[in-house]
Design a protein around this motif. Structure first.
Motif, PDB file in Angstrom:
ATOM      1  N   ARG A   1     -24.537  39.798 -52.009  1.00  0.00           N
ATOM      2  CA  ARG A   1     -25.399  40.230 -53.113  1.00  0.00           C
ATOM      3  C   ARG A   1     -25.531  39.109 -54.142  1.00  0.00           C
ATOM      4  O   ARG A   1     -24.842  38.102 -54.085  1.00  0.00           O
ATOM      5  N   CYS A   2     -26.433  39.303 -55.093  1.00  0.00           N
ATOM      6  CA  CYS A   2     -26.586  38.365 -56.202  1.00  0.00           C
ATOM      7  C   CYS A   2     -25.266  38.267 -56.964  1.00  0.00           C
ATOM      8  O   CYS A   2     -24.638  39.284 -57.279  1.00  0.00           O
ATOM      9  N   VAL A   3     -24.842  37.038 -57.267  1.00  0.00           N
ATOM     10  CA  VAL A   3     -23.558  36.812 -57.934  1.00  0.00           C
ATOM     11  C   VAL A   3     -23.789  36.249 -59.334  1.00  0.00           C
ATOM     12  O   VAL A   3     -24.438  35.216 -59.504  1.00  0.00           O
ATOM     13  N   VAL A   4     -23.258  36.947 -60.326  1.00  0.00           N
ATOM     14  CA  VAL A   4     -23.261  36.473 -61.711  1.00  0.00           C
ATOM     15  C   VAL A   4     -21.821  36.122 -62.061  1.00  0.00           C
ATOM     16  O   VAL A   4     -20.930  36.969 -61.953  1.00  0.00           O
ATOM     17  N   MET A   5     -21.583  34.891 -62.461  1.00  0.00           N
ATOM     18  CA  MET A   5     -20.232  34.436 -62.779  1.00  0.00           C
ATOM     19  C   MET A   5     -20.068  34.269 -64.283  1.00  0.00           C
ATOM     20  O   MET A   5     -20.969  33.792 -64.961  1.00  0.00           O
ATOM     21  N   HIS A   6     -18.916  34.661 -64.789  1.00  0.00           N
ATOM     22  CA  HIS A   6     -18.529  34.375 -66.174  1.00  0.00           C
ATOM     23  C   HIS A   6     -17.322  33.464 -66.112  1.00  0.00           C
ATOM     24  O   HIS A   6     -16.233  33.893 -65.716  1.00  0.00           O
ATOM     25  N   ALA A   7     -17.482  32.192 -66.472  1.00  0.00           N
ATOM     26  CA  ALA A   7     -16.410  31.201 -66.390  1.00  0.00           C
ATOM     27  C   ALA A   7     -16.030  30.775 -67.797  1.00  0.00           C
ATOM     28  O   ALA A   7     -16.350  29.671 -68.238  1.00  0.00           O
TER      29      ALA A   7
ATOM     30  N   PRO B   1     -24.409  48.838 -59.071  1.00  0.00           N
ATOM     31  CA  PRO B   1     -23.386  48.423 -58.102  1.00  0.00           C
ATOM     32  C   PRO B   1     -23.940  47.876 -56.797  1.00  0.00           C
ATOM     33  O   PRO B   1     -23.248  47.110 -56.116  1.00  0.00           O
ATOM     34  N   ASP B   2     -25.149  48.252 -56.443  1.00  0.00           N
ATOM     35  CA  ASP B   2     -25.706  47.791 -55.167  1.00  0.00           C
ATOM     36  C   ASP B   2     -26.572  46.550 -55.305  1.00  0.00           C
ATOM     37  O   ASP B   2     -27.101  46.056 -54.297  1.00  0.00           O
ATOM     38  N   ARG B   3     -26.725  46.037 -56.528  1.00  0.00           N
ATOM     39  CA  ARG B   3     -27.631  44.924 -56.765  1.00  0.00           C
ATOM     40  C   ARG B   3     -26.918  43.582 -56.935  1.00  0.00           C
ATOM     41  O   ARG B   3     -27.465  42.549 -56.567  1.00  0.00           O
ATOM     42  N   MET B   4     -25.720  43.584 -57.520  1.00  0.00           N
ATOM     43  CA  MET B   4     -25.085  42.321 -57.889  1.00  0.00           C
ATOM     44  C   MET B   4     -23.568  42.467 -57.964  1.00  0.00           C
ATOM     45  O   MET B   4     -23.042  43.572 -57.966  1.00  0.00           O
ATOM     46  N   ASP B   5     -22.916  41.317 -58.002  1.00  0.00           N
ATOM     47  CA  ASP B   5     -21.473  41.247 -58.232  1.00  0.00           C
ATOM     48  C   ASP B   5     -21.216  40.417 -59.475  1.00  0.00           C
ATOM     49  O   ASP B   5     -21.866  39.374 -59.690  1.00  0.00           O
TER      50      ASP B   5
ATOM     51  N   VAL C   1     -14.717  50.340 -60.697  1.00  0.00           N
ATOM     52  CA  VAL C   1     -15.861  49.440 -60.535  1.00  0.00           C
ATOM     53  C   VAL C   1     -15.581  48.511 -59.352  1.00  0.00           C
ATOM     54  O   VAL C   1     -14.641  47.726 -59.378  1.00  0.00           O
ATOM     55  N   ARG C   2     -16.413  48.580 -58.329  1.00  0.00           N
ATOM     56  CA  ARG C   2     -16.164  47.828 -57.105  1.00  0.00           C
ATOM     57  C   ARG C   2     -16.896  46.490 -57.047  1.00  0.00           C
ATOM     58  O   ARG C   2     -16.629  45.686 -56.151  1.00  0.00           O
ATOM     59  N   ASN C   3     -17.827  46.264 -57.938  1.00  0.00           N
ATOM     60  CA  ASN C   3     -18.592  45.009 -57.882  1.00  0.00           C
ATOM     61  C   ASN C   3     -18.200  44.044 -58.998  1.00  0.00           C
ATOM     62  O   ASN C   3     -18.992  43.187 -59.406  1.00  0.00           O
ATOM     63  N   VAL C   4     -16.978  44.161 -59.504  1.00  0.00           N
ATOM     64  CA  VAL C   4     -16.411  43.197 -60.445  1.00  0.00           C
ATOM     65  C   VAL C   4     -15.160  42.608 -59.808  1.00  0.00           C
ATOM     66  O   VAL C   4     -14.269  43.344 -59.388  1.00  0.00           O
ATOM     67  N   ARG C   5     -15.119  41.263 -59.713  1.00  0.00           N
ATOM     68  CA  ARG C   5     -13.980  40.591 -59.090  1.00  0.00           C
ATOM     69  C   ARG C   5     -13.424  39.535 -60.049  1.00  0.00           C
ATOM     70  O   ARG C   5     -14.153  38.991 -60.887  1.00  0.00           O
ATOM     71  N   PHE C   6     -12.159  39.246 -59.896  1.00  0.00           N
ATOM     72  CA  PHE C   6     -11.476  38.239 -60.711  1.00  0.00           C
ATOM     73  C   PHE C   6     -11.059  37.076 -59.833  1.00  0.00           C
ATOM     74  O   PHE C   6     -10.588  37.264 -58.710  1.00  0.00           O
ATOM     75  N   VAL C   7     -11.243  35.852 -60.336  1.00  0.00           N
ATOM     76  CA  VAL C   7     -10.801  34.640 -59.650  1.00  0.00           C
ATOM     77  C   VAL C   7      -9.762  33.974 -60.528  1.00  0.00           C
ATOM     78  O   VAL C   7     -10.041  33.624 -61.683  1.00  0.00           O
ATOM     79  N   ASP C   8      -8.565  33.793 -59.996  1.00  0.00           N
ATOM     80  CA  ASP C   8      -7.459  33.242 -60.776  1.00  0.00           C
ATOM     81  C   ASP C   8      -7.223  31.782 -60.432  1.00  0.00           C
ATOM     82  O   ASP C   8      -7.463  31.337 -59.301  1.00  0.00           O
ATOM     83  N   GLY C   9      -6.729  31.048 -61.418  1.00  0.00           N
ATOM     84  CA  GLY C   9      -6.173  29.728 -61.173  1.00  0.00           C
ATOM     85  C   GLY C   9      -7.146  28.659 -60.720  1.00  0.00           C
ATOM     86  O   GLY C   9      -6.747  27.734 -60.011  1.00  0.00           O
ATOM     87  N   ALA C  10      -8.411  28.739 -61.108  1.00  0.00           N
ATOM     88  CA  ALA C  10      -9.367  27.696 -60.721  1.00  0.00           C
ATOM     89  C   ALA C  10      -9.125  26.448 -61.568  1.00  0.00           C
ATOM     90  O   ALA C  10      -9.099  26.515 -62.801  1.00  0.00           O
ATOM     91  N   SER C  11      -8.967  25.307 -60.923  1.00  0.00           N
ATOM     92  CA  SER C  11      -8.750  24.055 -61.658  1.00  0.00           C
ATOM     93  C   SER C  11     -10.081  23.548 -62.210  1.00  0.00           C
ATOM     94  O   SER C  11     -11.145  23.841 -61.650  1.00  0.00           O
ATOM     95  N   PRO C  12     -10.046  22.766 -63.301  1.00  0.00           N
ATOM     96  CA  PRO C  12     -11.308  22.261 -63.869  1.00  0.00           C
ATOM     97  C   PRO C  12     -12.148  21.482 -62.867  1.00  0.00           C
ATOM     98  O   PRO C  12     -13.376  21.588 -62.866  1.00  0.00           O
ATOM     99  N   VAL C  13     -11.520  20.690 -61.999  1.00  0.00           N
ATOM    100  CA  VAL C  13     -12.290  19.867 -61.073  1.00  0.00           C
ATOM    101  C   VAL C  13     -13.003  20.702 -60.015  1.00  0.00           C
ATOM    102  O   VAL C  13     -13.929  20.216 -59.359  1.00  0.00           O
ATOM    103  N   ALA C  14     -12.592  21.965 -59.859  1.00  0.00           N
ATOM    104  CA  ALA C  14     -13.236  22.836 -58.870  1.00  0.00           C
ATOM    105  C   ALA C  14     -14.377  23.647 -59.458  1.00  0.00           C
ATOM    106  O   ALA C  14     -15.060  24.364 -58.718  1.00  0.00           O
TER     107      ALA C  14
END
Length: 415
Positions: free
Chosen positions: A216-222, A242-246, A268-281
């Motif tokens: 699905r369409c992905v909206v990221m908050h970094a 919920p069926d349109r985006m994550d 809420v099933r279309n909200v995910r968390f990403v941990d520990g991303a380094s700045p260079v990534a």
């Protein structure tokens, strides 16, 4: 010129602006002396491999960095005040000698460096000062902390006495004027990002799996997960479509446990968390998302703030959804680099999420490219340092002219 730079944070801390500014000014032929502390951000602990001591300098061509010890903890308001007081004392003592003979002092002005800037001005009388204001905290927020009333008063005196003030957004002129600055002395210098990291790239398969695994369409908050962002609004908006985006949240902060709890409690099933991303990534993760979400609360003092995620997204050629008021939304709209809606309005943001998912790939790419072009014209490292360098020249020349004026006035006129 011989330029002094006072900053509370400096690389290897995540301090893109003072680090890149010092390097670029040195590359342009200036002698640059940076006065800062030992690295302890984020986390409030001295970085591994570092040991605080009184005399510590590093040298490269035209760039010298002097680090002074400070109380390195920010777990509480009293600890933060102790860090500011010890840094101010050490900076004044070391700066009298280390910065002797400079032509101009550039202050990377954040609340944490306010006391040090005032102490250093007293230690270096006659040196012109450019205050580079990145954030104006409301007086009520400052006065709610130990020593905050005094810090707020010092900041007002600094703003009144500065030879020039650089502001990071158009509306911040009004904020610094209200805080005491002379409005004609305020000049706009839009924030840049670390262009070695944030640039257009092709996403790796790993980033696609991590960020966009559902198709699905992905909206990221970094960005930080804190009170300024109030991400409860974004979670409610995502839950409505919920069926349109994550919605993928990359980052941490004081409000993270509460936001995680809301996602779990509401199912809420279309909200995910990403941990520990380094700045260079981060550029890889940005490229794997379809949009970047820039969220700010609806507070007067935030209308003149441009979050670091905005120039980063523009530089990466990623379209933006701005759930914010003031300059952030205006910049996205003028560049035609994404979508915007009022802050703290889950219904309006859900509508933007729905529309974002309906926009085709070609149109999204066009938004991202327009953002990239706007960044290169107005927000790049080169554009920003050009403006700051000119301010430094202007205030140094102005102080020199004023120094000559009394001599001229004491001359006996010819009869």
């Amino acid at each position: 010129m011989r330029i002094g730079v006072l900053t509370y944070h400096f690389p290897p801390e995540p301090a893109f602006l003072p680090g890149s500014l010092a390097e670029e000014l040195a590359a342009r032929g200036h002698e640059v002396r940076v006065l800062t502390g030992f690295p302890h951000h984020p986390g409030g602990r001295i970085h591994p491999g570092w040991r605080q001591r009184w005399w510590y300098e590093t040298h490269s061509e035209r760039l010298t960095v002097r680090r002074v010890p400070r109380y390195a903890a920010d777990a509480s308001p009293r600890a933060r005040l102790a860090g500011q007081l010890t840094f101010a004392t050490a900076a004044a003592l070391a700066g009298r000698r280390f910065l002797a003979g400079i032509d101009v002092l550039h202050v990377c002005q954040q609340p944490a460096v306010t006391l040090a800037a005032a102490a250093l001005r007293r230690a270096l009388p006659g040196v012109p000062v450019v205050l580079h204001v990145q954030d104006i905290r409301p007086r009520g927020e400052l006065t709610g902390e130990p020593g905050g009333e005094g810090t707020a008063a010092v900041l007002r005196r600094l703003l009144r006495g500065a030879d020039a003030v650089a502001v990071s957004a158009p509306s911040m002129r009004d904020l610094v004027s209200a805080a005491g600055a002379d409005a004609p002395r305020a000049r706009l210098v839009l924030p840049w990002t670390d262009e070695r990291i944030f640039r257009p790239v092709r996403p790796s398969p790993a980033a696609r799996r991590l960020v966009g695994g559902t198709g699905r369409c992905v909206v990221m908050h970094a960005d930080a997960v804190g009170e300024r962002q109030r991400l409860e609004t974004a979670v409610r908006a995502a839950a409505a479509v919920p069926d349109r985006m994550d919605l993928v949240l990359v980052g941490s902060g004081a409000d993270e446990p509460r936001i995680r709890g809301l996602v779990a409690d509401w199912g809420v099933r279309n909200v995910r968390f990403v941990d520990g991303a380094s700045p260079v990534a981060m550029a890889d993760l940005y490229a794997a998302a379809d949009y970047q979400l820039v969220a700010l609360r609806d507070l007067p003092e935030l209308r003149g703030v441009v979050p670091a995620t905005l120039p980063a997204a523009f530089s990466c050629a990623v379209p933006v959804i701005a759930a914010a008021a003031g300059d952030t939304a205006t910049m996205v709209e003028r560049a035609r680099a994404g979508l915007s809606c009022p802050p703290e309005d889950p219904t309006a943001l859900a509508d933007r999420f729905w529309l974002a998912a309906a926009i085709g790939v070609e149109a999204r790419t066009g938004m991202g490219q327009r953002g990239r072009e706007a960044y290169q014209r107005h927000m790049s490292l080169r554009a920003g340092v050009d403006r700051i360098e000119q301010m430094l020249y202007d205030v140094a020349a102005g102080r020199a002219r004023r120094a000559l004026t009394p001599n001229a006035s004491h001359q006996t006129p010819k009869r």
